[in-house]
Design a protein around this motif. Sequence first.
Motif, PDB file in Angstrom:
ATOM      1  N   GLU A  15      -2.031  24.258   7.830  1.00 44.64           N
ATOM      2  CA  GLU A  15      -1.269  23.216   7.116  1.00 44.64           C
ATOM      3  C   GLU A  15       0.219  23.299   7.475  1.00 44.64           C
ATOM      4  O   GLU A  15       0.877  22.276   7.659  1.00 44.64           O
ATOM      5  CB  GLU A  15      -1.440  23.382   5.596  1.00 44.64           C
ATOM      6  CG  GLU A  15      -2.807  23.025   5.054  1.00 44.64           C
ATOM      7  CD  GLU A  15      -3.858  24.101   5.308  1.00 44.64           C
ATOM      8  OE1 GLU A  15      -3.472  25.251   5.653  1.00 44.64           O
ATOM      9  OE2 GLU A  15      -5.050  23.796   5.168  1.00 44.64           O
ATOM     10  N   ASP A  61       5.757  30.350  -1.319  1.00 43.42           N
ATOM     11  CA  ASP A  61       5.716  28.931  -0.949  1.00 43.42           C
ATOM     12  C   ASP A  61       6.542  28.714   0.317  1.00 43.42           C
ATOM     13  O   ASP A  61       7.383  29.538   0.671  1.00 43.42           O
ATOM     14  CB  ASP A  61       6.201  28.035  -2.088  1.00 43.42           C
ATOM     15  CG  ASP A  61       7.438  28.587  -2.761  1.00 43.42           C
ATOM     16  OD1 ASP A  61       7.619  28.346  -3.964  1.00 43.42           O
ATOM     17  OD2 ASP A  61       8.237  29.264  -2.079  1.00 43.42           O
ATOM     18  N   SER A 117       2.059  17.209   0.227  1.00 45.82           N
ATOM     19  CA  SER A 117       0.845  17.990   0.007  1.00 45.82           C
ATOM     20  C   SER A 117      -0.098  17.807   1.196  1.00 45.82           C
ATOM     21  O   SER A 117      -0.490  16.688   1.510  1.00 45.82           O
ATOM     22  CB  SER A 117       0.186  17.530  -1.291  1.00 45.82           C
ATOM     23  OG  SER A 117      -1.059  18.163  -1.431  1.00 45.82           O
ATOM     24  N   GLN A 124      -1.969  22.134  -0.041  1.00 42.87           N
ATOM     25  CA  GLN A 124      -0.836  23.064   0.049  1.00 42.87           C
ATOM     26  C   GLN A 124       0.460  22.248  -0.028  1.00 42.87           C
ATOM     27  O   GLN A 124       0.631  21.282   0.720  1.00 42.87           O
ATOM     28  CB  GLN A 124      -0.898  23.871   1.349  1.00 42.87           C
ATOM     29  CG  GLN A 124      -0.002  25.099   1.295  1.00 42.87           C
ATOM     30  CD  GLN A 124       0.008  25.898   2.593  1.00 42.87           C
ATOM     31  OE1 GLN A 124      -0.926  25.831   3.391  1.00 42.87           O
ATOM     32  NE2 GLN A 124       1.066  26.649   2.811  1.00 42.87           N
TER      33      GLN A 124
END
Length: 405
Positions: free
Chosen positions: A7, A40, A74, A78
């Motif tokens: 991702e 994150d 997103s 994620q």
Amino acid sequence: MFQLSPETQIALKTLNRAGFEAYLVGGCVRDYLLGTSPTDIDITTNAKPEEVKAVFCDYLTIDTGIRHGTVTVSINHQAFEITTYRVDVGYSDGRHPDKVCFTASLYEDAARRDFTVNAMAYHPDTGVIDYFHGRDDLAAGVIRCVGDPVRRFGEDALRMLRALRFAATLGFSIDEPTAAALRQQKHLLSQVSAERVTAELFKLLVGKNAGQVLRQHLPVLAAYLPELGQLDPDMTGALLRRLPQTLHLRLAGLLIRLPFEKAQAVFERLRLDNKTKKNTLSLLTLYHKRYSIDRHSLKYQLWNFGVSTVLDYYTLMAEARAIADDSLGANDARRATAQVRDIIASNECYSKETLALRGADLAEFGLVGAQINEWLTHLVYEVLDGRLENTREALLNYIRKKNKQ
Ligand code: ATP
Ligand code: MG
């Protein structure tokens, strides 16, 4: 070292294919270099927010802080915070920039960041981009402001608590000029909102080096919470170092030597969630009440505060006594812990759940809802005070007798 998720690679490639620069930045680069997995992923780009939204039109995007240039995207669930390169201008209130300007320069974006270890960027093609020698500071374990620390803390006073927070969580020391600026600028902390202070303070408190940081820098916290000014930094630091990294235990450890009313005054100024508030207040209440530690009293404590709070309390008490060189007190606390464990292991009654009777048994006597609850409570007291044995038979006989009356 940089094991990017599919991702993350999509996020970077999508921006690059549309002709934009894009880098991982800040905490995630720091954490990758430290060999820990980042919580994150933040991305910095020269694409403007509207361009970011257009580029990711096939994905869910949220205008997180669009005025500051941040869009959340997103990708397969994620979330990525994607922020346009920017410089922050003004800061006349010591909290927020007067104006946020987008820039085409990654360097300028790095220069607005708080600490050298938080100011690095990374792209698989370029490797780490490190304008302010963050990697050296990471290796040396040093928190150092980007640029002049006095000015940087003057712009945004919260950065002072962030310096303590990162020192505590990473186990780093604070570079001397940055530490000197903390001492000089700490009075500015009073301008910062309680929400922001609380968030940083909590991360600080559960950090592995919170004790060391408080021993050295307690006056910085006291600039926001004056009640803490009367605490001994050595004792407070030593206590926190010995406590588990649990928020309510560490928070209680910080406040334990204050009179109860002062501890409450600190609570009023912080933005605590109800659970943290209740847990911490229970620990402080137990500490100030100084209940005796005979078996009967311990069962009452379990009844009033619950198992985990009572166990936490005696952990706290053992450590608090130990650092005060009160070995008798520390031993008492350890004996209390052992007794509590024994009470639990021997199935003695200290709650409705540990009564040898269920609510359903009472329903058979025609009791309902609140009545059942009242009965259970009454039975717990009868058992706790030794007027009644905690066996099903004894409890049922008692109810039959009372019901006839
Ligand atoms: P964490 O692992 O706790 O998320 P982090 O470094 O990612 O740590 P954040 O608060 O998420 O911290 O901020 C992300 C980045 O934004 C930081 O690494 C830093 O580069 C920058 N930053 C955050 N707050 C400030 C601030 N008050 N002043 C300057 N730069 C900041
Ligand atoms: Mg972060």
